[in-house]
Design a protein around this motif. Structure first.
Motif, mmCIF file in Angstrom:
data_model
loop_
_atom_site.group_PDB
_atom_site.id
_atom_site.type_symbol
_atom_site.label_atom_id
_atom_site.label_comp_id
_atom_site.label_asym_id
_atom_site.label_seq_id
_atom_site.Cartn_x
_atom_site.Cartn_y
_atom_site.Cartn_z
ATOM 1 N N TYR A 116 13.803 8.325 -8.257
ATOM 2 C CA TYR A 116 13.039 8.316 -9.513
ATOM 3 C C TYR A 116 13.982 8.589 -10.696
ATOM 4 O O TYR A 116 13.907 7.909 -11.728
ATOM 5 N N LEU A 117 14.861 9.561 -10.536
ATOM 6 C CA LEU A 117 15.798 9.901 -11.606
ATOM 7 C C LEU A 117 16.664 8.718 -11.998
ATOM 8 O O LEU A 117 16.882 8.460 -13.193
ATOM 9 N N VAL A 166 13.015 -3.669 -9.858
ATOM 10 C CA VAL A 166 13.692 -2.649 -9.053
ATOM 11 C C VAL A 166 13.502 -1.268 -9.672
ATOM 12 O O VAL A 166 13.177 -0.287 -8.985
ATOM 13 N N VAL A 167 13.691 -1.179 -10.979
ATOM 14 C CA VAL A 167 13.619 0.104 -11.675
ATOM 15 C C VAL A 167 12.176 0.593 -11.768
ATOM 16 O O VAL A 167 11.899 1.793 -11.618
ATOM 17 N N LEU A 168 11.245 -0.317 -11.986
ATOM 18 C CA LEU A 168 9.831 0.065 -12.044
ATOM 19 C C LEU A 168 9.366 0.635 -10.704
ATOM 20 O O LEU A 168 8.598 1.607 -10.652
ATOM 21 N N LYS A 169 9.852 0.054 -9.611
ATOM 22 C CA LYS A 169 9.546 0.579 -8.274
ATOM 23 C C LYS A 169 10.097 1.997 -8.128
ATOM 24 O O LYS A 169 9.439 2.880 -7.551
ATOM 25 N N ALA A 170 11.285 2.236 -8.638
ATOM 26 C CA ALA A 170 11.923 3.549 -8.499
ATOM 27 C C ALA A 170 11.141 4.659 -9.182
ATOM 28 O O ALA A 170 11.163 5.811 -8.731
ATOM 29 N N VAL A 171 10.441 4.343 -10.276
ATOM 30 C CA VAL A 171 9.703 5.375 -11.011
ATOM 31 C C VAL A 171 8.216 5.385 -10.662
ATOM 32 O O VAL A 171 7.405 5.914 -11.413
ATOM 33 N N ASN A 172 7.868 4.841 -9.512
ATOM 34 C CA ASN A 172 6.476 4.892 -9.061
ATOM 35 C C ASN A 172 6.068 6.356 -8.893
ATOM 36 O O ASN A 172 6.809 7.157 -8.331
ATOM 37 N N VAL A 173 4.880 6.708 -9.377
ATOM 38 C CA VAL A 173 4.426 8.097 -9.277
ATOM 39 C C VAL A 173 4.195 8.504 -7.822
ATOM 40 O O VAL A 173 4.277 9.694 -7.489
ATOM 41 N N ASP A 174 3.913 7.527 -6.967
ATOM 42 C CA ASP A 174 3.748 7.787 -5.542
ATOM 43 C C ASP A 174 5.093 7.611 -4.859
ATOM 44 O O ASP A 174 5.612 6.498 -4.739
ATOM 45 N N ARG A 175 5.681 8.683 -4.395
ATOM 46 C CA ARG A 175 7.035 8.629 -3.846
ATOM 47 C C ARG A 175 7.140 7.732 -2.619
ATOM 48 O O ARG A 175 8.215 7.216 -2.323
ATOM 49 N N ASN A 184 6.063 4.831 -2.416
ATOM 50 C CA ASN A 184 6.223 3.461 -2.893
ATOM 51 C C ASN A 184 7.540 3.229 -3.635
ATOM 52 O O ASN A 184 7.779 2.134 -4.143
ATOM 53 N N ARG A 185 8.386 4.243 -3.697
ATOM 54 C CA ARG A 185 9.729 4.074 -4.268
ATOM 55 C C ARG A 185 10.686 3.582 -3.184
ATOM 56 O O ARG A 185 10.343 3.578 -1.998
#
Length: 287
Positions: free
Chosen positions: A228-229, A258-267, A269-270
């Motif tokens: 996420y970071l 790619v980056v939008l997936k990384a900041v998914n609130v549900d971990r 789904n990252r």
């Protein structure tokens, strides 16, 4: 009057001088011992960490001194807590030594507190607290910013391999030396051995860079948190920080996904590791 005597008092703080450079403290404190490290040419007195920092020069070499123990103007805690925190960072900088991390030299008890000494850098900071250098940073071409991001990602993969997790990384931790084209990372004082459990609720850090678990008491802070970071860092460099709309994104659509997936609130789904994130990032860069 020596050069660390307060010259005036302004409601909430004192002004002192060292080598004719003013700095703020809550109450008077003898900082003259700093001069044993060299001639002071810069003071950073606005940190809320309990540290006050100095740029010094001795025999043609420059150093960055971080000192805890003085009653700094922005700090609301006890000086002894700031000292304990700074002492605890020594092993972090030693364990995470890396070409992209500011170089730690030594640490010692001095002046009624504790000092950590680092190699000085002429790199400029991306942090919002330095608007002039931040604006210069954000004017860099996308290719240069991509190099900076890749350096940040590489360092955090190293952090993971050393068994640590990044905590309180934000734009103020990102520096760039425009003269030699070099990325540097600083201020990793809160990085911790992984996994780390959130015992605070809201943890330290800038909310733009913080995952939901960093606001959740009892949550695990781990490599997926750092995925996420990295996503949040990419948005800070290429997509206006909190405004994560595709319209504000500077790079290609594949990288955006790619980056939008990384900041998914549900971990769940990252990307489930920094290596997976790096693989997807590099693949999208090539498209």
């Amino acid at each position: 009057m020596n050069n660390t005597t307060p010259t005036w008092y302004l409601s909430d703080f004192y002004i002192q001088y060292i080598n004719n450079i003013p700095y703020k403290l809550k109450t008077p404190f003898d900082m003259s011992f700093i001069e044993q490290y060299g001639k002071v040419f810069k003071v950073y007195d606005d940190q809320d960490s309990g540290n006050i920092c100095f740029g010094v020069e001795s025999d043609g070499k420059k150093y960055f001194i971080k000192f805890a123990g003085a009653p700094t103007e922005q700090y609301s805690g006890k000086p002894e807590d700031a000292i304990a925190r700074l002492k605890s960072t020594v092993s972090i900088y030693q364990d995470l030594a890396h070409p992209k991390l500011i170089r730690f030299i030594k640490a010692e008890e001095v002046g009624g507190g504790f000092a950590s000494i680092f190699e000085w850098t002429d790199a400029e900071c991306m942090g919002r607290m330095y608007p002039l250098s931040r604006e210069k940073f954000l004017q860099m071409p996308d290719n240069t910013r991509l190099e900076v991001f890749n350096d940040i990602l590489s360092f955090h993969i190293h952090v993971k391999k050393q068994g640590y997790v990044a905590i309180d990384f934000y734009d103020g931790s990102i520096m760039y030396d425009f003269g030699i084209g070099r990325t540097l990372i600083c201020d990793i004082d809160f990085y911790s051995k992984s996994p780390y459990i959130n015992t605070m609720g809201r943890m330290w850090g800038s909310s733009i860079f913080m995952s939901p678990e960093e606001f959740t008491l009892g949550a695990t802070i781990d490599e997926i948190t750092n995925v996420y970071l990295m996503g949040a860092t990419a948005f800070a460099l290429f997509g206006m920080g909190k405004d994560r709309s595709i319209e504000k994104w500077r790079l290609n659509d594949q990288l955006y996904k790619v980056v939008l997936k990384a900041v998914n609130v549900d971990r769940k789904n990252r990307q489930q590791s920094l290596a997976e994130f790096e693989c997807e990032w590099k693949r999208a860069c090539d498209n």
